[in-house]
Write a protein that holds these residues in place. Structure first.
Motif, PDB file in Angstrom:
ATOM      1  N   PHE A 109       0.814  -1.213   0.000  1.00  0.00           N
ATOM      2  CA  PHE A 109       0.000   0.000   0.000  1.00  0.00           C
ATOM      3  C   PHE A 109       0.845   1.260   0.000  1.00  0.00           C
ATOM      4  O   PHE A 109       2.041   1.233   0.279  1.00  0.00           O
ATOM      5  N   GLN A 110       0.143   2.355  -0.273  1.00  0.00           N
ATOM      6  CA  GLN A 110       0.809   3.645  -0.369  1.00  0.00           C
ATOM      7  C   GLN A 110       1.259   4.171   0.992  1.00  0.00           C
ATOM      8  O   GLN A 110       2.384   4.605   1.147  1.00  0.00           O
ATOM      9  N   ASP A 111       0.345   4.120   1.973  1.00  0.00           N
ATOM     10  CA  ASP A 111       0.617   4.812   3.233  1.00  0.00           C
ATOM     11  C   ASP A 111       1.094   3.816   4.282  1.00  0.00           C
ATOM     12  O   ASP A 111       0.301   3.076   4.854  1.00  0.00           O
ATOM     13  N   PRO A 112       2.399   3.793   4.554  1.00  0.00           N
ATOM     14  CA  PRO A 112       2.897   2.789   5.505  1.00  0.00           C
ATOM     15  C   PRO A 112       2.442   3.076   6.929  1.00  0.00           C
ATOM     16  O   PRO A 112       2.622   2.248   7.810  1.00  0.00           O
ATOM     17  N   TYR A 113       1.842   4.254   7.153  1.00  0.00           N
ATOM     18  CA  TYR A 113       1.341   4.556   8.496  1.00  0.00           C
ATOM     19  C   TYR A 113      -0.060   4.014   8.697  1.00  0.00           C
ATOM     20  O   TYR A 113      -0.510   3.847   9.823  1.00  0.00           O
ATOM     21  N   ALA A 114      -0.788   3.760   7.624  1.00  0.00           N
ATOM     22  CA  ALA A 114      -2.160   3.256   7.757  1.00  0.00           C
ATOM     23  C   ALA A 114      -2.259   1.778   7.443  1.00  0.00           C
ATOM     24  O   ALA A 114      -3.244   1.149   7.776  1.00  0.00           O
ATOM     25  N   SER A 115      -1.221   1.205   6.819  1.00  0.00           N
ATOM     26  CA  SER A 115      -1.383  -0.155   6.324  1.00  0.00           C
ATOM     27  C   SER A 115      -0.946  -1.212   7.331  1.00  0.00           C
ATOM     28  O   SER A 115      -1.019  -2.400   7.045  1.00  0.00           O
ATOM     29  N   LEU A 155      15.565  -6.037   7.933  1.00  0.00           N
ATOM     30  CA  LEU A 155      15.271  -5.607   9.298  1.00  0.00           C
ATOM     31  C   LEU A 155      15.844  -6.662  10.241  1.00  0.00           C
ATOM     32  O   LEU A 155      16.082  -7.803   9.837  1.00  0.00           O
ATOM     33  N   ALA A 156      16.041  -6.251  11.517  1.00  0.00           N
ATOM     34  CA  ALA A 156      16.635  -7.175  12.485  1.00  0.00           C
ATOM     35  C   ALA A 156      15.568  -8.119  13.032  1.00  0.00           C
ATOM     36  O   ALA A 156      14.408  -7.734  13.138  1.00  0.00           O
ATOM     37  N   PRO A 157      15.940  -9.351  13.394  1.00  0.00           N
ATOM     38  CA  PRO A 157      14.952 -10.286  13.951  1.00  0.00           C
ATOM     39  C   PRO A 157      14.280  -9.729  15.205  1.00  0.00           C
ATOM     40  O   PRO A 157      13.099  -9.976  15.433  1.00  0.00           O
ATOM     41  N   ALA A 158      15.019  -8.937  15.996  1.00  0.00           N
ATOM     42  CA  ALA A 158      14.450  -8.387  17.231  1.00  0.00           C
ATOM     43  C   ALA A 158      13.349  -7.372  16.948  1.00  0.00           C
ATOM     44  O   ALA A 158      12.542  -7.068  17.819  1.00  0.00           O
ATOM     45  N   ASP A 159      13.305  -6.832  15.711  1.00  0.00           N
ATOM     46  CA  ASP A 159      12.265  -5.860  15.366  1.00  0.00           C
ATOM     47  C   ASP A 159      10.874  -6.473  15.415  1.00  0.00           C
ATOM     48  O   ASP A 159       9.880  -5.756  15.489  1.00  0.00           O
ATOM     49  N   GLY A 160      10.808  -7.815  15.377  1.00  0.00           N
ATOM     50  CA  GLY A 160       9.511  -8.482  15.400  1.00  0.00           C
ATOM     51  C   GLY A 160       8.723  -8.211  16.661  1.00  0.00           C
ATOM     52  O   GLY A 160       7.500  -8.254  16.657  1.00  0.00           O
ATOM     53  N   ASP A 161       9.421  -7.900  17.759  1.00  0.00           N
ATOM     54  CA  ASP A 161       8.726  -7.681  19.023  1.00  0.00           C
ATOM     55  C   ASP A 161       8.179  -6.273  19.165  1.00  0.00           C
ATOM     56  O   ASP A 161       7.457  -5.979  20.097  1.00  0.00           O
ATOM     57  N   LYS A 162       8.554  -5.390  18.235  1.00  0.00           N
ATOM     58  CA  LYS A 162       8.148  -3.991  18.375  1.00  0.00           C
ATOM     59  C   LYS A 162       6.786  -3.758  17.740  1.00  0.00           C
ATOM     60  O   LYS A 162       6.251  -4.602  17.042  1.00  0.00           O
ATOM     61  N   TYR A 163       6.275  -2.557  18.004  1.00  0.00           N
ATOM     62  CA  TYR A 163       5.008  -2.131  17.402  1.00  0.00           C
ATOM     63  C   TYR A 163       5.308  -1.201  16.225  1.00  0.00           C
ATOM     64  O   TYR A 163       6.366  -0.550  16.196  1.00  0.00           O
ATOM     65  N   PRO A 164       4.375  -1.084  15.277  1.00  0.00           N
ATOM     66  CA  PRO A 164       4.649  -0.281  14.082  1.00  0.00           C
ATOM     67  C   PRO A 164       5.078   1.158  14.379  1.00  0.00           C
ATOM     68  O   PRO A 164       5.895   1.718  13.650  1.00  0.00           O
ATOM     69  N   HIS A 165       4.541   1.746  15.458  1.00  0.00           N
ATOM     70  CA  HIS A 165       4.866   3.159  15.688  1.00  0.00           C
ATOM     71  C   HIS A 165       6.325   3.380  16.055  1.00  0.00           C
ATOM     72  O   HIS A 165       6.793   4.512  16.101  1.00  0.00           O
ATOM     73  N   GLY A 169       8.944   5.611   8.323  1.00  0.00           N
ATOM     74  CA  GLY A 169       8.122   5.287   7.155  1.00  0.00           C
ATOM     75  C   GLY A 169       8.743   4.227   6.270  1.00  0.00           C
ATOM     76  O   GLY A 169       8.077   3.283   5.843  1.00  0.00           O
ATOM     77  N   GLY A 170      10.049   4.360   6.008  1.00  0.00           N
ATOM     78  CA  GLY A 170      10.722   3.393   5.150  1.00  0.00           C
ATOM     79  C   GLY A 170      10.741   2.007   5.774  1.00  0.00           C
ATOM     80  O   GLY A 170      10.499   1.001   5.099  1.00  0.00           O
ATOM     81  N   GLN A 171      10.995   1.957   7.091  1.00  0.00           N
ATOM     82  CA  GLN A 171      11.012   0.663   7.782  1.00  0.00           C
ATOM     83  C   GLN A 171       9.634   0.024   7.780  1.00  0.00           C
ATOM     84  O   GLN A 171       9.496  -1.183   7.605  1.00  0.00           O
ATOM     85  N   ARG A 172       8.603   0.877   7.957  1.00  0.00           N
ATOM     86  CA  ARG A 172       7.241   0.350   7.922  1.00  0.00           C
ATOM     87  C   ARG A 172       6.921  -0.231   6.549  1.00  0.00           C
ATOM     88  O   ARG A 172       6.255  -1.253   6.440  1.00  0.00           O
ATOM     89  N   GLN A 173       7.418   0.440   5.510  1.00  0.00           N
ATOM     90  CA  GLN A 173       7.150  -0.081   4.175  1.00  0.00           C
ATOM     91  C   GLN A 173       7.855  -1.431   3.992  1.00  0.00           C
ATOM     92  O   GLN A 173       7.332  -2.321   3.333  1.00  0.00           O
ATOM     93  N   ARG A 174       9.022  -1.597   4.617  1.00  0.00           N
ATOM     94  CA  ARG A 174       9.694  -2.900   4.572  1.00  0.00           C
ATOM     95  C   ARG A 174       8.847  -3.966   5.259  1.00  0.00           C
ATOM     96  O   ARG A 174       8.748  -5.106   4.793  1.00  0.00           O
ATOM     97  N   ILE A 175       8.242  -3.582   6.399  1.00  0.00           N
ATOM     98  CA  ILE A 175       7.377  -4.533   7.110  1.00  0.00           C
ATOM     99  C   ILE A 175       6.202  -4.921   6.220  1.00  0.00           C
ATOM    100  O   ILE A 175       5.816  -6.084   6.110  1.00  0.00           O
ATOM    101  N   SER A 176       5.662  -3.910   5.549  1.00  0.00           N
ATOM    102  CA  SER A 176       4.538  -4.142   4.647  1.00  0.00           C
ATOM    103  C   SER A 176       4.935  -5.112   3.526  1.00  0.00           C
ATOM    104  O   SER A 176       4.169  -6.008   3.153  1.00  0.00           O
ATOM    105  N   ILE A 177       6.151  -4.937   3.010  1.00  0.00           N
ATOM    106  CA  ILE A 177       6.638  -5.828   1.954  1.00  0.00           C
ATOM    107  C   ILE A 177       6.827  -7.234   2.516  1.00  0.00           C
ATOM    108  O   ILE A 177       6.438  -8.228   1.897  1.00  0.00           O
ATOM    109  N   ALA A 178       7.384  -7.319   3.741  1.00  0.00           N
ATOM    110  CA  ALA A 178       7.592  -8.638   4.356  1.00  0.00           C
ATOM    111  C   ALA A 178       6.263  -9.356   4.535  1.00  0.00           C
ATOM    112  O   ALA A 178       6.159 -10.566   4.323  1.00  0.00           O
ATOM    113  N   ARG A 179       5.229  -8.606   4.929  1.00  0.00           N
ATOM    114  CA  ARG A 179       3.914  -9.221   5.097  1.00  0.00           C
ATOM    115  C   ARG A 179       3.397  -9.768   3.763  1.00  0.00           C
ATOM    116  O   ARG A 179       2.867 -10.877   3.703  1.00  0.00           O
TER     117      ARG A 179
END
Lengths: 338, 315
Positions: A109-115, A155-165, A169-179
């Motif tokens: 998606f476009q908006d990594p803050y809403a997706s 991204l680091a494996p430890a990032d899995g325990d964190k929350y999106p906030h 923005g770029g890291q969130r888009q990576r999470i979105s791609i991973a999903r």
């Protein structure tokens, strides 16, 4: 179009999607006035071969995001059909079959803050497709797969325990791609995946997407209004105007020799790094309302080459050199060379 | 061992996190809120522990003595410390009656809010997520409900229940009828709020992402939309708790709520009201009324604080 081996992965045939934007029934009754329908997408055809990156470009409101939403099944098409690997997803089919096809078609998606759901840990966000499709046998296997996916998008494996906030923005888009990758798709619809990001981060995400395309053999439908980005990633480009495709060509020919007057206008507005000082044609006028589109060629009110025929008759996509163009002026050969 | 320590380092205890939270910080900063919380805690504890802390059991008819009737509070010259706030016309200790009555009031208030919350959140989520004619139907019912004052809805439910249930069982069922009556008058607020926030959340891209992944719609509504739509519900629940207690008191005052054999605060006020023109024995009315006002005011203040503390625009 003959140089593509095998059948295309995605075929869009005569696709149209309209939205009913009428006022509620009671208001229509009291205030008068009829139904209002927006033809967001009004009959477009294209096909995307395996491993390709097909870009759809156009101004805001031209219907490119609606095309993306229809393809992934968020909206059913009003007319026409979408064939994914030869199967029409809008038709009824056994549940298991549909799930198998849907899994192979994912979206960024476009908006990594809403997706990303703000209340879910990144680990659970990425694991959702794994759980939905039962792709991992147990908790341990799922955890390992999520960490592999995180590593795949750098991204680091430890990032899995964190929350999106906790991410940029770029890291969130990576999470979105991973999903999206968790479902092991063949085809990714990317709806302006970088337009909400800083320029430097845009490049990282685009490079990541290209690396993943090579490594996993992905096919992309890339939707963007940024022509510089499109020229970087796309193999073929479709230019949309008011719900219709006006030109379709491979990236090199489109940028070297744009044919449709609208494509030329778009390309003329790209700023160049050299600051050549060339005078730019200001874009005359606004995009007309898709509720009441102009008759004939939708672009005629803004087109410097419009004639009586353009106001009357809707042009079809016809071959013109290496491209396919929907323009009477191009067809009649009365368009000056760009 | 090492992994345990790492786990603790990452996630401090619940109490520690609570003490560090923004919510607790804004709580401590507001003396009114701290006072309201203290009053609420005191009254709730007194009510819950009534069988332990109350000096008498007002339900135990054998312990009543009509010679103790209309005793004034202890500080009056003819008062008696065995009845700290005096006694009513039956010789029941007013303080004990208040504690036991508050138990009933809090039970009816809490149960009706929980019932309304379950009903309202469920229907609001369904209306907001399903949309179309389901939404239309639920919200029109809610609109009709909302156009009647809460007390009228409660009266209607109460009246219907009374005509349906046999007379001799009404004493036992009164508690549940009142709870149902109040719940059916306040569920609309939960439904409207949750529907509104569901509509907002539903259009967000994370919900669309879940749809594309192919998650079942019920799972999307339950696991994605609901947790994000619940924010305002806590505030509404708190404020409605005070409202529900007041509605119950009004019903009981009108003689439609809990019977004199199971007196809630409202019933006590009704009993006391009978003596108000006598010029004497005003404590029978006064202290239950003070208890009711104190309880609802304290809960309301807590609700106001919660609304402000959870509203990011006011931070």
């Amino acid at each position: 179009m003959v140089d593509r081996p095998g059948a295309p992965l995605l075929q869009v045939e005569g696709l149209a999607r309209s939205f009913d934007v009428s006022p509620p029934w009671l208001n229509r009754l009291v205030e008068g006035g009829g139904r209002a329908v927006v033809k967001a997408v009004d009959g477009i055809d294209f096909s995307i071969g395996r491993g390709e990156t097909f870009a759809l470009v156009g101004e805001s409101g031209c219907g490119k995001s609606t095309v993306a939403r229809v393809i992934v099944g968020l909206h059913p098409p009003t007319r026409g059909r979408v064939l994914f690997d030869g199967a029409d997803l809008a038709r009824s089919m056994p549940r298991a079959e549909r799930r198998r096809l849907r899994r192979r078609l994912q979206m960024i998606f476009q908006d990594p803050y809403a997706s990303l759901n703000p209340r879910w840990r990144v680990r659970d966000i990425i694991a959702e497709p794994l759980r939905t499709y039962g792709l991992c046998a147990g908790h341990g296997e799922r955890r390992a797969r999520v960490e592999a996916l995180l590593a795949q998008v750098q991204l680091a494996p430890a990032d899995g325990d964190k929350y999106p906030h906790e991410f940029s923005g770029g890291q969130r888009q990576r999470i979105s791609i991973a999903r999206a990758l968790a479902a092991t798709p063949d085809f990714l619809v990317c709806d302006e995946p970088t337009s909400a990001l800083d320029v430097s981060v845009q490049a990282q995400i685009l490079n990541l997407m290209q690396d993943l395309q090579r490594a996993l053999g992905l096919t992309y439908l890339f939707i963007s209004h940024n022509l510089a980005v499109v020229s970087h990633v796309a193999t073929r480009v479709g230019v949309m105007y008011l719900g219709r495709l006006v030109e379709q060509a491979d990236t090199a020919s489109l940028f070297a020799a744009p044919r449709h007057p609208y494509t030329r206008l778009l390309l003329a507005t790209i700023p160049d790094i050299a600051f050549s000082g060339r005078r730019r044609e200001p874009v005359a006028g606004d995009v007309p309302s898709p509720i009441d589109p102009p008759a004939g060629c939708a672009f005629h009110p803004r087109c410097p080459f419009a004639e009586a025929r353009c106001r009357r008759e809707r042009p079809e996509l016809r071959p013109a050199g290496p491209s396919r163009v929907a323009c009477h002026a191009v067809e009649e050969g009365r368009l000056p060379a760009a | 061992m090492a992994s345990e320590a790492a786990g603790q380092g990452r996630r401090p205890g619940v109490l520690r996190r609570l003490a560090d939270s923004d919510l607790f910080w804004s709580f401590r900063r507001s003396p009114v809120t701290v006072a309201a919380a203290a009053v609420t805690l005191l009254l709730v504890l007194g009510a819950v522990l009534a069988p332990v802390v109350a000096p008498h059991n007002p339900y135990d008819l054998a312990s009543l003595n009509l010679l103790d009737a209309r005793n004034p509070p202890a500080w009056d010259e003819s008062g008696d410390w065995s009845f700290p706030l005096g006694t009513d016309d039956q010789g029941r200790d007013v303080l004990s009656s208040i504690l036991y009555g508050m138990r009933l009031s809090l039970f009816v208030g809490g149960a009706s809010v929980l019932l309304a919350l379950a009903l309202g959140v469920g229907l609001g989520l369904l209306a907001g997520y399903a949309g179309g004619w389901v939404d239309m139907l639920i919200m029109r019912i809610a609109d009709v409900q909302l156009s009647f004052p809460a007390i009228l809805v409660a009266l209607l439910v109460d009246g219907v229940a009374r005509s349906l249930l046999p007379h001799e069982r009404q004493g036992d069922t009164a508690l549940y009828v009142v709870t149902l009556a109040i719940a059916s008058s306040i569920w609309v607020q939960f439904a409207r709020t949750v529907r509104g926030s569901t509509l907002v959340e539903r259009s967000k891209e994370y919900v669309q992402a879940a749809r594309i992944i192919g998650v079942h719609p019920v799972a999307i509504a339950w696991r994605h939309v609901l947790p994000n739509a619940l924010g305002p519900v806590l505030v509404i629940a708190t404020i409605n708790l005070a409202l529900a207690i007041l509605t119950e008191a009004s019903l009981s005052f009108l003689g439609l709520g809990l019977p004199a054999t199971q007196p809630s605060l409202g019933t006590l006020i009704r009993i006391g009201d009978g003596f108000i023109f006598s010029g004497e024995w005003r404590w029978i009315l006064l202290y239950p009324a003070i208890a009711l006002a104190g309880l609802t005011l304290a809960i309301n203040l807590l609700g106001d604080w919660l609304r402000d503390a959870l509203n990011p625009k006011l931070r």
